[in-house]
Design a protein around this motif. Structure first.
Motif, mmCIF file in Angstrom:
data_model
loop_
_atom_site.group_PDB
_atom_site.id
_atom_site.type_symbol
_atom_site.label_atom_id
_atom_site.label_comp_id
_atom_site.label_asym_id
_atom_site.label_seq_id
_atom_site.Cartn_x
_atom_site.Cartn_y
_atom_site.Cartn_z
ATOM 1 N N LEU A 1 10.388 -62.105 10.776
ATOM 2 C CA LEU A 1 10.167 -61.932 9.469
ATOM 3 C C LEU A 1 9.103 -60.904 9.185
ATOM 4 O O LEU A 1 9.342 -60.196 8.446
ATOM 5 C CB LEU A 1 9.975 -63.370 8.563
ATOM 6 C CG LEU A 1 9.996 -63.151 6.925
ATOM 7 C CD1 LEU A 1 11.252 -62.670 6.619
ATOM 8 C CD2 LEU A 1 9.596 -64.360 6.379
ATOM 9 N N ALA A 2 7.894 -61.196 9.881
ATOM 10 C CA ALA A 2 6.728 -60.454 9.500
ATOM 11 C C ALA A 2 7.126 -59.004 9.905
ATOM 12 O O ALA A 2 6.720 -57.897 9.243
ATOM 13 C CB ALA A 2 5.481 -60.750 10.102
ATOM 14 N N VAL A 3 7.716 -58.737 11.393
ATOM 15 C CA VAL A 3 8.088 -57.368 11.493
ATOM 16 C C VAL A 3 9.235 -56.637 10.664
ATOM 17 O O VAL A 3 8.953 -55.594 10.155
ATOM 18 C CB VAL A 3 8.637 -57.473 12.834
ATOM 19 C CG1 VAL A 3 9.325 -56.137 13.366
ATOM 20 C CG2 VAL A 3 7.888 -58.073 13.916
ATOM 21 N N HIS A 4 9.886 -57.373 10.059
ATOM 22 C CA HIS A 4 10.973 -56.829 8.983
ATOM 23 C C HIS A 4 10.252 -56.446 7.765
ATOM 24 O O HIS A 4 10.603 -55.547 7.195
ATOM 25 C CB HIS A 4 12.117 -57.930 9.043
ATOM 26 C CG HIS A 4 13.119 -57.951 9.977
ATOM 27 N ND1 HIS A 4 12.851 -58.704 11.309
ATOM 28 C CD2 HIS A 4 14.505 -57.611 10.182
ATOM 29 C CE1 HIS A 4 14.215 -58.349 11.922
ATOM 30 N NE2 HIS A 4 14.976 -57.571 11.426
ATOM 31 N N VAL A 5 9.347 -57.404 7.468
ATOM 32 C CA VAL A 5 8.694 -57.086 6.075
ATOM 33 C C VAL A 5 8.046 -55.581 6.347
ATOM 34 O O VAL A 5 7.984 -54.813 5.515
ATOM 35 C CB VAL A 5 7.604 -58.051 5.977
ATOM 36 C CG1 VAL A 5 6.780 -57.731 4.834
ATOM 37 C CG2 VAL A 5 8.564 -59.192 5.317
ATOM 38 N N VAL A 6 7.217 -55.516 7.490
ATOM 39 C CA VAL A 6 6.533 -54.512 7.678
ATOM 40 C C VAL A 6 7.468 -52.992 7.969
ATOM 41 O O VAL A 6 7.154 -52.235 7.349
ATOM 42 C CB VAL A 6 5.625 -54.412 8.902
ATOM 43 C CG1 VAL A 6 5.243 -53.236 9.434
ATOM 44 C CG2 VAL A 6 4.715 -55.541 8.766
ATOM 45 N N LEU A 7 8.356 -53.218 8.633
ATOM 46 C CA LEU A 7 9.260 -52.198 8.557
ATOM 47 C C LEU A 7 10.058 -51.842 7.431
ATOM 48 O O LEU A 7 10.307 -50.592 6.781
ATOM 49 C CB LEU A 7 10.575 -52.403 9.570
ATOM 50 C CG LEU A 7 10.125 -52.670 10.974
ATOM 51 C CD1 LEU A 7 11.496 -53.152 11.845
ATOM 52 C CD2 LEU A 7 9.890 -51.406 11.514
ATOM 53 N N LEU A 8 10.452 -52.803 6.315
ATOM 54 C CA LEU A 8 10.833 -52.494 5.105
ATOM 55 C C LEU A 8 9.875 -51.654 4.319
ATOM 56 O O LEU A 8 10.279 -50.877 3.370
ATOM 57 C CB LEU A 8 11.343 -53.775 4.387
ATOM 58 C CG LEU A 8 12.688 -54.465 5.183
ATOM 59 C CD1 LEU A 8 12.910 -55.592 4.434
ATOM 60 C CD2 LEU A 8 13.645 -53.521 4.900
ATOM 61 N N ALA A 9 8.628 -52.079 4.290
ATOM 62 C CA ALA A 9 7.604 -51.497 3.648
ATOM 63 C C ALA A 9 7.460 -50.033 4.044
ATOM 64 O O ALA A 9 7.229 -49.060 3.233
ATOM 65 C CB ALA A 9 6.209 -52.346 3.863
ATOM 66 N N TYR A 10 7.497 -49.840 5.267
ATOM 67 C CA TYR A 10 7.242 -48.426 5.846
ATOM 68 C C TYR A 10 8.621 -47.648 5.410
ATOM 69 O O TYR A 10 8.350 -46.421 5.151
ATOM 70 C CB TYR A 10 7.433 -48.402 7.600
ATOM 71 C CG TYR A 10 7.254 -47.398 8.070
ATOM 72 C CD1 TYR A 10 6.287 -46.255 7.910
ATOM 73 C CD2 TYR A 10 8.339 -46.526 8.536
ATOM 74 C CE1 TYR A 10 5.876 -44.952 8.422
ATOM 75 C CE2 TYR A 10 8.051 -45.053 9.010
ATOM 76 C CZ TYR A 10 6.995 -44.481 9.193
ATOM 77 O OH TYR A 10 6.888 -43.250 9.525
ATOM 78 N N THR A 11 9.767 -48.030 5.478
ATOM 79 C CA THR A 11 10.996 -47.513 4.874
ATOM 80 C C THR A 11 11.049 -47.041 3.579
ATOM 81 O O THR A 11 11.222 -46.050 3.057
ATOM 82 C CB THR A 11 12.153 -48.450 5.349
ATOM 83 O OG1 THR A 11 12.345 -48.756 6.844
ATOM 84 C CG2 THR A 11 13.534 -47.689 4.678
ATOM 85 N N ALA A 12 10.408 -48.128 2.768
ATOM 86 C CA ALA A 12 10.138 -47.827 1.286
ATOM 87 C C ALA A 12 9.281 -46.604 0.970
ATOM 88 O O ALA A 12 9.263 -45.579 0.110
ATOM 89 C CB ALA A 12 9.767 -48.891 0.620
ATOM 90 N N LEU A 13 8.133 -46.689 2.018
ATOM 91 C CA LEU A 13 6.972 -45.597 1.855
ATOM 92 C C LEU A 13 7.504 -44.148 2.117
ATOM 93 O O LEU A 13 7.213 -43.177 1.826
ATOM 94 C CB LEU A 13 5.848 -46.152 2.772
ATOM 95 C CG LEU A 13 4.806 -44.899 2.596
ATOM 96 C CD1 LEU A 13 4.060 -45.018 1.389
ATOM 97 C CD2 LEU A 13 3.621 -45.562 3.759
#
Length: 284
Positions: free
Chosen positions: A17-29
């Motif tokens: 879940l933490a990995v997906h949160v980080v990836l989603l945040a980077y995608t949004a950025l």
């Protein structure tokens, strides 16, 4: 015992879940600037400066930027020039890069290591350092203000990285396939085009992405080698809307929105092949 086992099972889930949160945040950025350009290209100039993060409404919706870009300029010509330059250089990079990679990975010859080192230096040394020499060469060949000059420069710029990526992938092709084809009387050219190239499609997609984007977005060489009205690319054509004292932001954002569409389309088409290529390279 049950609580400890449950906690053990939850740890991998929390980590995932933490990995997906980080990836989603980077995608949004990463997508935020593109979304900001697309949103503001559909708004009036006043609305852009009043609230650039707001979505277009009935009161602020405006297509004046697209109208100016398509009617008052030769933007379609610039667009076509960018497509010709980018696709032409991409074709030459993939073809010649794959052929060079096939030679380096399949055959042993004198000067193989110096050639590999020379290609590695091409990755480390920016091609812009040779701008003066490149300009002198194009002037001597009579290629200034031609699209061919840009194609040749971008081909030279992308070949070293393409050769390195494709060489590593070709070395992973089982030798039994090539030996079986040779035993059946298949020539080296047919082995290359009919056996090797279909097997390294993920690598070709990776090379296409890493070489197409710099060629499409480049401003330096079009400004120096092909600044005429008939040879301007999209990136150079956008500059006419940027003035010293005033900038037509509606037209700038509209032009940038149109310019980014091919890149988004390319990622949508080749995303699976790109991910496969990057994953395979990481595993190797």
């Amino acid at each position: 015992m049950k609580s400890s086992s449950n906690a053990t099972l939850l740890r991998p889930d929390l980590g995932r879940l933490a990995v997906h949160v980080v990836l989603l945040a980077y995608t949004a950025l990463a997508l935020f600037p593109i979304a900001l350009i697309l949103i503001n290209s559909l708004k009036t100039r006043a609305a852009i400066f009043d609230d650039p993060l707001a979505l277009p409404s009935a009161a602020t919706l405006s297509l004046v930027g697209f109208q100016k870009v398509l009617s008052a300029t030769n933007f379609l010509l610039f667009y076509g020039n960018s497509l010709v330059v980018t696709l032409g250089s991409l074709l030459m990079i993939v073809l010649f890069g794959a052929m060079a990679a096939w030679a380096l990975s399949e055959y042993t010859f004198r000067g193989q290591r110096p050639l590999a080192l020379f290609l590695a230096l091409g990755i480390m040394i920016p091609i812009r350092l040779g701008t003066v020499s490149i300009l002198e060469l194009m002037v001597a060949l009579g290629l200034t203000n031609t699209l061919l000059a840009l194609v040749l420069v971008y081909t030279a710029q992308g070949l070293p990285l393409a050769v390195m990526i494709l060489t590593e992938f070709m070395r992973q092709v089982p030798g039994e396939l090539k030996d079986a084809a040779r035993c059946d009387g298949v020539g080296e050219f047919k082995i290359f085009f009919q056996v090797i190239l279909p097997l390294i499609r993920p690598a070709i997609a990776t090379v296409a992405v890493f070489t197409m984007i710099p060629a499409w977005n480049d401003l330096w060489f079009p400004l120096i080698l092909a600044p005429s009205e008939q040879t301007q690319t999209v990136t150079l054509g956008v500059q006419q809307f940027i003035g010293q004292y005033a900038t037509d932001w509606n037209s700038v954002l509209a032009a940038l929105s149109l310019a980014v569409l091919p890149m988004l389309l390319m990622y949508a088409i080749f995303s699976r092949q790109l991910i496969r290529g990057l994953t395979a390279g990481a595993v190797k």
